[in-house]
Write a protein that holds these residues in place. Structure first.
Motif, PDB file in Angstrom:
ATOM      1  N   GLY A 132       0.794  -1.237   0.000  1.00 48.91           N
ATOM      2  CA  GLY A 132       0.000   0.000   0.000  1.00 48.91           C
ATOM      3  C   GLY A 132       0.820   1.279   0.000  1.00 48.91           C
ATOM      4  N   SER A 133       2.141   1.173   0.165  1.00 52.29           N
ATOM      5  CA  SER A 133       2.979   2.388   0.083  1.00 52.29           C
ATOM      6  C   SER A 133       3.636   2.508  -1.284  1.00 52.29           C
ATOM      7  N   GLY A 134       3.416   1.543  -2.170  1.00 52.47           N
ATOM      8  CA  GLY A 134       4.043   1.582  -3.496  1.00 52.47           C
ATOM      9  C   GLY A 134       3.298   2.488  -4.452  1.00 52.47           C
ATOM     10  N   GLY A 135       3.802   2.598  -5.673  1.00 51.60           N
ATOM     11  CA  GLY A 135       3.201   3.505  -6.650  1.00 51.60           C
ATOM     12  C   GLY A 135       1.751   3.168  -6.924  1.00 51.60           C
ATOM     13  N   ILE A 136       1.465   1.922  -7.215  1.00 46.23           N
ATOM     14  CA  ILE A 136       0.098   1.516  -7.560  1.00 46.23           C
ATOM     15  C   ILE A 136      -0.749   1.373  -6.292  1.00 46.23           C
ATOM     16  N   GLY A 137      -0.187   0.762  -5.243  1.00 45.95           N
ATOM     17  CA  GLY A 137      -0.926   0.558  -3.993  1.00 45.95           C
ATOM     18  C   GLY A 137      -1.366   1.876  -3.368  1.00 45.95           C
TER      19      GLY A 137
ATOM     20  N   ALA B 199       3.071  -2.737   4.333  1.00 44.44           N
ATOM     21  CA  ALA B 199       4.358  -2.772   3.625  1.00 44.44           C
ATOM     22  C   ALA B 199       5.430  -2.844   4.716  1.00 44.44           C
ATOM     23  N   ARG B 200       6.696  -2.979   4.302  1.00 41.61           N
ATOM     24  CA  ARG B 200       7.754  -3.151   5.310  1.00 41.61           C
ATOM     25  C   ARG B 200       8.282  -1.816   5.837  1.00 41.61           C
ATOM     26  N   SER B 201       8.554  -0.856   4.967  1.00 46.25           N
ATOM     27  CA  SER B 201       9.147   0.408   5.409  1.00 46.25           C
ATOM     28  C   SER B 201       8.099   1.269   6.124  1.00 46.25           C
ATOM     29  N   VAL B 202       8.325   1.472   7.443  1.00 41.84           N
ATOM     30  CA  VAL B 202       7.353   2.197   8.267  1.00 41.84           C
ATOM     31  C   VAL B 202       7.207   3.647   7.795  1.00 41.84           C
ATOM     32  N   GLU B 203       8.349   4.226   7.412  1.00 43.72           N
ATOM     33  CA  GLU B 203       8.331   5.647   7.039  1.00 43.72           C
ATOM     34  C   GLU B 203       7.428   5.892   5.827  1.00 43.72           C
ATOM     35  N   ARG B 204       7.634   5.081   4.761  1.00 41.65           N
ATOM     36  CA  ARG B 204       6.829   5.274   3.540  1.00 41.65           C
ATOM     37  C   ARG B 204       5.360   4.943   3.800  1.00 41.65           C
ATOM     38  N   LEU B 205       5.145   3.921   4.621  1.00 41.52           N
ATOM     39  CA  LEU B 205       3.776   3.503   4.930  1.00 41.52           C
ATOM     40  C   LEU B 205       3.033   4.609   5.681  1.00 41.52           C
TER      41      LEU B 205
ATOM     42  N   ALA C 195       4.418  -4.664   8.022  1.00 37.97           N
ATOM     43  CA  ALA C 195       4.653  -6.116   8.100  1.00 37.97           C
ATOM     44  C   ALA C 195       5.319  -6.586   6.812  1.00 37.97           C
ATOM     45  N   ASP C 196       6.028  -7.706   6.931  1.00 38.58           N
ATOM     46  CA  ASP C 196       6.616  -8.359   5.761  1.00 38.58           C
ATOM     47  C   ASP C 196       5.685  -9.516   5.379  1.00 38.58           C
ATOM     48  N   VAL C 197       5.112  -9.457   4.179  1.00 42.14           N
ATOM     49  CA  VAL C 197       4.162 -10.504   3.765  1.00 42.14           C
ATOM     50  C   VAL C 197       4.843 -11.871   3.714  1.00 42.14           C
ATOM     51  N   LEU C 198       6.153 -11.875   3.469  1.00 40.16           N
ATOM     52  CA  LEU C 198       6.835 -13.167   3.345  1.00 40.16           C
ATOM     53  C   LEU C 198       7.030 -13.856   4.704  1.00 40.16           C
TER      54      LEU C 198
ATOM     55  N   ALA D 204      -0.609  -5.670  -4.004  1.00 38.37           N
ATOM     56  CA  ALA D 204       0.226  -4.859  -4.906  1.00 38.37           C
ATOM     57  C   ALA D 204       1.704  -4.966  -4.539  1.00 38.37           C
ATOM     58  N   VAL D 205       2.116  -6.180  -4.170  1.00 41.17           N
ATOM     59  CA  VAL D 205       3.536  -6.464  -3.878  1.00 41.17           C
ATOM     60  C   VAL D 205       4.112  -7.173  -5.093  1.00 41.17           C
ATOM     61  N   GLY D 206       5.306  -6.803  -5.488  1.00 42.28           N
ATOM     62  CA  GLY D 206       5.922  -7.504  -6.617  1.00 42.28           C
ATOM     63  C   GLY D 206       7.235  -6.863  -6.987  1.00 42.28           C
TER      64      GLY D 206
ATOM     65  N   ALA E  38       7.248 -15.997 -13.115  1.00 48.81           N
ATOM     66  CA  ALA E  38       6.692 -15.773 -11.766  1.00 48.81           C
ATOM     67  C   ALA E  38       5.278 -15.191 -11.851  1.00 48.81           C
ATOM     68  N   LYS E  39       5.059 -14.271 -12.785  1.00 49.71           N
ATOM     69  CA  LYS E  39       3.728 -13.672 -12.915  1.00 49.71           C
ATOM     70  C   LYS E  39       2.746 -14.634 -13.600  1.00 49.71           C
ATOM     71  N   SER E  40       3.266 -15.559 -14.431  1.00 46.00           N
ATOM     72  CA  SER E  40       2.375 -16.580 -14.993  1.00 46.00           C
ATOM     73  C   SER E  40       1.834 -17.459 -13.874  1.00 46.00           C
TER      74      SER E  40
ATOM     75  N   LEU F 285       4.761  -1.277 -18.617  1.00 41.08           N
ATOM     76  CA  LEU F 285       5.593  -0.337 -17.847  1.00 41.08           C
ATOM     77  C   LEU F 285       4.772   0.835 -17.305  1.00 41.08           C
ATOM     78  N   THR F 286       4.820   0.992 -15.987  1.00 39.78           N
ATOM     79  CA  THR F 286       4.034   2.016 -15.291  1.00 39.78           C
ATOM     80  C   THR F 286       4.967   2.855 -14.425  1.00 39.78           C
ATOM     81  N   ARG F 287       4.726   4.155 -14.395  1.00 40.31           N
ATOM     82  CA  ARG F 287       5.623   5.090 -13.708  1.00 40.31           C
ATOM     83  C   ARG F 287       5.481   4.979 -12.181  1.00 40.31           C
ATOM     84  N   THR F 288       6.226   4.048 -11.586  1.00 37.04           N
ATOM     85  CA  THR F 288       6.238   3.889 -10.122  1.00 37.04           C
ATOM     86  C   THR F 288       7.692   3.727  -9.671  1.00 37.04           C
ATOM     87  N   PRO F 289       7.931   3.770  -8.360  1.00 35.76           N
ATOM     88  CA  PRO F 289       9.310   3.579  -7.884  1.00 35.76           C
ATOM     89  C   PRO F 289       9.918   2.253  -8.360  1.00 35.76           C
TER      90      PRO F 289
HETATM   91  N1  LIG Z   1       5.430  -0.529 -12.176  1.00 35.17           N
HETATM   92  C1  LIG Z   1       5.426  -1.312 -13.235  1.00 35.17           C
HETATM   93  O1  LIG Z   1       5.961  -0.981 -14.313  1.00 35.17           O
HETATM   94  C2  LIG Z   1       4.743  -2.660 -13.154  1.00 35.17           C
HETATM   95  C3  LIG Z   1       4.612  -3.400 -14.349  1.00 35.17           C
HETATM   96  C4  LIG Z   1       4.014  -4.652 -14.299  1.00 35.17           C
HETATM   97  C5  LIG Z   1       3.549  -5.166 -13.107  1.00 35.17           C
HETATM   98  N2  LIG Z   1       3.682  -4.425 -11.964  1.00 35.17           N
HETATM   99  C6  LIG Z   1       3.207  -5.029 -10.708  1.00 35.17           C
HETATM  100  O2  LIG Z   1       2.316  -4.158 -10.049  1.00 35.17           O
HETATM  101  C7  LIG Z   1       2.388  -4.392  -8.624  1.00 35.17           C
HETATM  102  C8  LIG Z   1       2.627  -3.056  -7.897  1.00 35.17           C
HETATM  103  O3  LIG Z   1       3.873  -2.536  -8.374  1.00 35.17           O
HETATM  104  P1  LIG Z   1       4.399  -1.042  -8.108  1.00 35.17           P
HETATM  105  O4  LIG Z   1       4.964  -0.592  -9.388  1.00 35.17           O
HETATM  106  O5  LIG Z   1       3.387  -0.233  -7.398  1.00 35.17           O
HETATM  107  O6  LIG Z   1       5.626  -1.372  -7.119  1.00 35.17           O
HETATM  108  P2  LIG Z   1       6.317  -0.461  -5.983  1.00 35.17           P
HETATM  109  O7  LIG Z   1       6.092   0.971  -6.225  1.00 35.17           O
HETATM  110  O8  LIG Z   1       7.729  -0.962  -5.878  1.00 35.17           O
HETATM  111  O9  LIG Z   1       5.536  -0.913  -4.676  1.00 35.17           O
HETATM  112  C9  LIG Z   1       5.707  -2.180  -4.103  1.00 35.17           C
HETATM  113  C10 LIG Z   1       5.068  -2.182  -2.741  1.00 35.17           C
HETATM  114  O10 LIG Z   1       5.197  -3.480  -2.168  1.00 35.17           O
HETATM  115  C11 LIG Z   1       5.793  -3.372  -0.853  1.00 35.17           C
HETATM  116  N3  LIG Z   1       6.495  -4.631  -0.585  1.00 35.17           N
HETATM  117  C12 LIG Z   1       7.486  -5.197  -1.302  1.00 35.17           C
HETATM  118  N4  LIG Z   1       7.852  -6.361  -0.737  1.00 35.17           N
HETATM  119  C13 LIG Z   1       7.063  -6.542   0.354  1.00 35.17           C
HETATM  120  C14 LIG Z   1       6.969  -7.539   1.350  1.00 35.17           C
HETATM  121  N5  LIG Z   1       7.749  -8.623   1.350  1.00 35.17           N
HETATM  122  N6  LIG Z   1       6.041  -7.395   2.333  1.00 35.17           N
HETATM  123  C15 LIG Z   1       5.233  -6.294   2.367  1.00 35.17           C
HETATM  124  N7  LIG Z   1       5.277  -5.315   1.446  1.00 35.17           N
HETATM  125  C16 LIG Z   1       6.192  -5.434   0.460  1.00 35.17           C
HETATM  126  C17 LIG Z   1       6.673  -2.120  -0.971  1.00 35.17           C
HETATM  127  O11 LIG Z   1       6.998  -1.517   0.269  1.00 35.17           O
HETATM  128  P3  LIG Z   1       8.275  -1.973   1.152  1.00 35.17           P
HETATM  129  O12 LIG Z   1       9.436  -2.137   0.200  1.00 35.17           O
HETATM  130  O13 LIG Z   1       8.438  -0.885   2.154  1.00 35.17           O
HETATM  131  O14 LIG Z   1       7.896  -3.273   1.792  1.00 35.17           O
HETATM  132  C18 LIG Z   1       5.729  -1.216  -1.758  1.00 35.17           C
HETATM  133  O15 LIG Z   1       4.729  -0.706  -0.895  1.00 35.17           O
HETATM  134  C19 LIG Z   1       3.523  -5.406  -8.437  1.00 35.17           C
HETATM  135  O16 LIG Z   1       2.999  -6.701  -8.341  1.00 35.17           O
HETATM  136  C20 LIG Z   1       4.327  -5.279  -9.719  1.00 35.17           C
HETATM  137  O17 LIG Z   1       5.061  -6.465 -10.027  1.00 35.17           O
HETATM  138  C21 LIG Z   1       4.255  -3.189 -11.957  1.00 35.17           C
END
Ligand SMILES: NC(=O)c1ccc[n+]([C@@H]2O[C@H](COP(=O)([O-])OP(=O)(O)OC[C@H]3O[C@@H](n4cnc5c(N)ncnc54)[C@H](OP(=O)(O)O)[C@@H]3O)[C@@H](O)[C@H]2O)c1
Length: 248
Positions: A9-14, A32-38, A52-55, A80-82, A148-150, A177-181
């Motif tokens: 939920g702290s990532g670009g899409i989440g 998500a893991r990083s408290v600050e960003r969350l 929390a760490d989902v793993l 939205a972890v990946g 992995a995504k398949s 490709l999506t504009r996220t971190p």
């Molecule tokens: N951006 C693209 O171009 C793109 C393209 C195709 C598919 N996708 C997929 O779209 C989804 C969202 O991607 P995004 O671009 O938004 O990525 P992102 O900006 O890197 O965000 C990933 C999020 O997942 C969290 N995270 C990672 N590992 C974790 C763990 N073990 N436990 C808990 N939280 C965890 C991260 O926070 P912490 O690191 O702090 O834990 C962050 O909040 C992913 O599945 C990605 O593979 C993205």
């Protein structure tokens, strides 16, 4: 869409999904893991932050229990972890392969193991996972992430059937490709950005809102009769190549 859990939920899409859900009045819990960003996303959106760490399966299961007590019964879940991993197979280590599967496929398995029993008990719920265009379209150097995504796409189709009788829907969004971190190194570089834009028939890369809008659809009742689907949100990339302009 009363209470929605977003892992990543702290990532670009989440984070964009959290913004949109909050704007519609949903209760949102973000993990998500990083408290600050969350905390930054929680402060901005009014979502509830649960670091929390989902793993870590045990810690994540405890986190889900706390969310149910503190925020509400989870009706919607978006995972939205990946990661992104681009390297040809011969130059990929076994460790890289395993890490990519852990972050993408195993994390989804662990998260669903914790969330599904709660939704089954209440006989309702909507789950959204995230794949990639590379799972259905051959793109060079994507062997590891495509595999992995398949796994995610297979999981979605099977789970959609297993849990349909509990009133739980399971779908996925497959972005290009999506504009996220996550993909910063690809879109920050002028040359790779130009090459990526040229690959997409609609002539641009994705923005977090493009992907969050599709996730909103799957989480809402607008998709009440839709399950087991993988929606490509990819600027047309999975439909075919953009037209080539031939110079006379
Ligand atoms: N951006 C693209 O171009 C793109 C393209 C195709 C598919 N996708 C997929 O779209 C989804 C969202 O991607 P995004 O671009 O938004 O990525 P992102 O900006 O890197 O965000 C990933 C999020 O997942 C969290 N995270 C990672 N590992 C974790 C763990 N073990 N436990 C808990 N939280 C965890 C991260 O926070 P912490 O690191 O702090 O834990 C962050 O909040 C992913 O599945 C990605 O593979 C993205």
């Amino acid at each position: 869409m009363q209470t929605v859990l977003i892992t990543g939920g702290s990532g670009g899409i989440g984070a964009e999904l959290a913004r949109r859900l909050r704007a519609q009045g949903a209760n949102v819990a973000i993990v998500a893991r990083s408290v600050e960003r969350l905390n930054a996303v929680a402060d901005e959106t009014g979502a509830h932050a649960f670091p929390a760490d989902v793993l870590d399966a045990e810690a994540f299961a405890d986190t889900v229990k706390r969310i149910e007590t503190d925020v509400g019964e989870i009706d919607g879940f978006a995972h939205a972890v990946g990661s992104v991993f681009l390297r040809p197979l011969h130059a990929t280590s076994l460790e890289d392969w395993r890490t990519t599967f852990e972050t993408n496929a195993t994390s989804a398995f662990i998260a669903l193991k914790a969330v599904m029993p709660l939704m089954m008990r209440r006989r309702r719920g909507s789950v959204v996972l995230f794949s990639t265009v590379a799972a259905s379209t051959g793109l060079p150097n994507h062997e590891t992430i495509a595999a992995a995504k398949s796994a995610i796409e297979g999981l979605v189709r099977s789970a959609s059937i297993s849990y349909a009788r509990y009133g739980i829907r399971v779908n996925a969004v497959a972005p290009a490709l999506t504009r996220t971190p996550l993909s910063r190194s690809l879109w920050e570089n002028e040359m790779t950005l130009k090459a990526s834009v040229a690959m997409h028939p609609l002539g641009r890369i994705g923005e977090p809102g493009d992907i969050a809008a599709a996730a909103m659809y799957f989480l809402s009742d607008a998709s009440a009769w839709t399950t087991g689907q993988i929606l490509g949100v990819d600027g047309g990339l999975s439909a075919g190549s953009p037209p080539v302009t031939l110079k006379p």
